[in-house]
Write a protein that holds these residues in place. Structure first.
Motif, PDB file in Angstrom:
ATOM      1  N   ALA A   1       0.615  -1.296  -0.233  1.00 14.33           N
ATOM      2  CA  ALA A   1       0.003  -0.072   0.046  1.00 14.33           C
ATOM      3  C   ALA A   1       0.912   1.037  -0.136  1.00 14.33           C
ATOM      4  O   ALA A   1       0.800   2.372  -0.714  1.00 14.33           O
ATOM      5  N   ARG A   2       1.950   1.368   0.751  1.00 11.84           N
ATOM      6  CA  ARG A   2       2.765   2.238   0.718  1.00 11.84           C
ATOM      7  C   ARG A   2       3.397   2.671  -0.376  1.00 11.84           C
ATOM      8  O   ARG A   2       3.516   3.761  -1.128  1.00 11.84           O
ATOM      9  N   LEU A   3       3.959   1.457  -1.239  1.00 13.26           N
ATOM     10  CA  LEU A   3       4.455   1.607  -2.699  1.00 13.26           C
ATOM     11  C   LEU A   3       3.410   2.141  -3.593  1.00 13.26           C
ATOM     12  O   LEU A   3       3.735   3.307  -4.443  1.00 13.26           O
ATOM     13  N   ALA A   4       2.303   1.666  -3.612  1.00 12.48           N
ATOM     14  CA  ALA A   4       1.009   2.120  -4.183  1.00 12.48           C
ATOM     15  C   ALA A   4       0.778   3.507  -4.207  1.00 12.48           C
ATOM     16  O   ALA A   4       0.181   4.223  -4.960  1.00 12.48           O
ATOM     17  N   SER A   5       0.879   4.113  -2.961  1.00 10.30           N
ATOM     18  CA  SER A   5       0.609   5.588  -2.496  1.00 10.30           C
ATOM     19  C   SER A   5       1.478   6.547  -3.444  1.00 10.30           C
ATOM     20  O   SER A   5       1.159   7.753  -3.581  1.00 10.30           O
ATOM     21  N   TYR A   6       2.356   6.056  -3.840  1.00  8.55           N
ATOM     22  CA  TYR A   6       3.289   6.860  -4.520  1.00  8.55           C
ATOM     23  C   TYR A   6       3.065   6.868  -6.246  1.00  8.55           C
ATOM     24  O   TYR A   6       3.760   7.591  -6.815  1.00  8.55           O
ATOM     25  N   THR A   7       1.805   6.237  -6.441  1.00  7.10           N
ATOM     26  CA  THR A   7       1.352   6.110  -8.025  1.00  7.10           C
ATOM     27  C   THR A   7       0.093   6.713  -7.993  1.00  7.10           C
ATOM     28  O   THR A   7      -0.368   7.139  -7.044  1.00  7.10           O
ATOM     29  N   PRO A   8      -0.360   7.152  -9.230  1.00  7.18           N
ATOM     30  CA  PRO A   8      -2.141   7.370  -9.404  1.00  7.18           C
ATOM     31  C   PRO A   8      -3.169   6.186  -8.909  1.00  7.18           C
ATOM     32  O   PRO A   8      -4.097   6.682  -9.102  1.00  7.18           O
ATOM     33  N   LEU A   9      -2.713   5.316  -8.476  1.00 11.96           N
ATOM     34  CA  LEU A   9      -3.735   4.154  -8.179  1.00 11.96           C
ATOM     35  C   LEU A   9      -4.383   4.756  -7.020  1.00 11.96           C
ATOM     36  O   LEU A   9      -4.174   5.481  -6.051  1.00 11.96           O
ATOM     37  N   ASP A  10      -5.910   4.630  -7.039  1.00 17.16           N
ATOM     38  CA  ASP A  10      -6.698   4.786  -6.165  1.00 17.16           C
ATOM     39  C   ASP A  10      -6.376   4.386  -4.674  1.00 17.16           C
ATOM     40  O   ASP A  10      -6.335   3.134  -4.668  1.00 17.16           O
ATOM     41  N   GLU A  11      -6.567   5.265  -3.647  1.00 27.21           N
ATOM     42  CA  GLU A  11      -6.002   4.805  -2.254  1.00 27.21           C
ATOM     43  C   GLU A  11      -7.123   3.570  -1.794  1.00 27.21           C
ATOM     44  O   GLU A  11      -6.900   3.080  -0.851  1.00 27.21           O
ATOM     45  N   GLU A  12      -8.385   3.670  -2.111  1.00 24.50           N
ATOM     46  CA  GLU A  12      -9.362   2.756  -1.761  1.00 24.50           C
ATOM     47  C   GLU A  12      -9.231   1.572  -2.594  1.00 24.50           C
ATOM     48  O   GLU A  12     -10.177   0.635  -2.375  1.00 24.50           O
TER      49      GLU A  12
END
Length: 306
Positions: free
Chosen positions: A55-66
């Motif tokens: 989730a931390r890695l994904a947070s640095y990308t445009p992926l939806d936080e949800e």
């Protein structure tokens, strides 16, 4: 192994395609470094801890936080070798299962599942590399990109590097591990260390991140590869400018790369390029405008920004 012009051209073309189609969504990514500043969460080697890291890695990308993301672990296949493995990741061949079989992304009814090989979980570097590549795969899937099965691994790594995760990938492209047969070099990436270094060098120049921020985190093998890649990139300032400003001109790979110059030659090239006016943007054809509008609409819909 040296980086070939054909391979470098392919990497540039892939980065250009992603930037031309999704540049507005990608924005200006940060350079994610393996430090507590970028990874402040407490890590535990279990499902919860690995999912927090993902989730931390994904947070640095445009992926939806949800976007629901789950992690599953799998055991390596039996190698059939007498004596088995010492379990350090430094022994055996792992039954021939390389990066192509690790960090798989599986669409679920809600969100995605990421399958992690337990051998990768034994090392913070290989685990982070595997999850970074998986994030690249997730962004491609959510952005509606159609990639052939043979290319999804390397293209996912190009995508992850374009989103700021290239340093994490480069660190995993050459990992020395101690096993019962001595010290061995392992690769947790589809791209070679030279190719991973090239994507990171391009990222640094396009988004003007200082290379010294990268070098302080690199081992000798990665540092040498990064210096060589930076020499390629700095010898081709026109390509860098086009990748930044008019990436659609590079998508087809129809461009000429200049060979790496010496240090003085690169310095003079960069000074001359700094004095030159920015390249004029070519007017897009109606078909290109329709293509970009469709791609942007897909990304906006997938990422919930419409």
């Amino acid at each position: 192994m040296e980086l070939s012009p054909d391979t470098f051209s392919w990497l540039i073309a892939q980065a250009a395609r992603l930037r031309a189609s999704h540049g507005d969504v990608i924005g200006v990514p940060v350079l994610v470094e393996p430090t507590g500043e970028f990874f402040p969460d407490d890590f535990t080697l279990d499902h919860e801890g690995t999912e927090r890291l993902l989730a931390r890695l994904a947070s640095y990308t445009p992926l939806d936080e949800e976007l629901p993301l789950r992690v599953g672990f799998e055991e390596p296949e039996d190698t059939g070798q007498a004596g088995g493995s010492c379990g350090t990741g430094g022994c055996g061949t792992g039954g021939g299962r390389g990066p192509a079989a690790r960090g798989r992304v599986i669409p679920m009814d809600q969100g995605y599942g990421v399958v992690v090989d337990v051998r990768d979980a034994g090392s913070p570097v290989t685990l982070t590399t595997t999850l970074a590549r998986s994030v690249g795969t997730l962004v491609l899937a959510e952005g509606g990109e159609e990639v052939s099965p043979d290319e999804v691994g390397p293209v996912s790594e190009v995508c992850a590097a374009a989103l700021g995760l290239g340093l994490l990938l480069l660190n995993g492209a050459a990992v020395y591990a101690k096993g019962c047969g001595g010290i061995k070099l392992h690769r947790a990436t589809h791209l070679t260390v030279e190719e991973s270094a090239a994507t990171l060098a391009l990222f640094c120049r396009v988004y003007e991140h200082e290379p010294r921020r990268v070098k302080k985190h690199l081992e000798v093998t990665q540092a040498e590869a990064f210096d060589e890649a930076l020499a390629w990139v700095d010898s081709n300032p026109v390509i860098v400018a086009q990748l930044r400003d008019t990436p659609e001109l590079l998508e087809a790979g129809a461009f000429e790369l200049l060979p790496p110059k010496g240090l003085l030659g690169r310095l003079f090239t960069r000074k001359a390029d700094a004095k030159a006016p920015p390249p004029a943007k070519r007017a897009r054809t109606p078909e290109e405008e329709r293509k970009i509008a469709r791609a942007k609409a897909l990304v906006d819909e997938a990422l919930g920004t419409s």
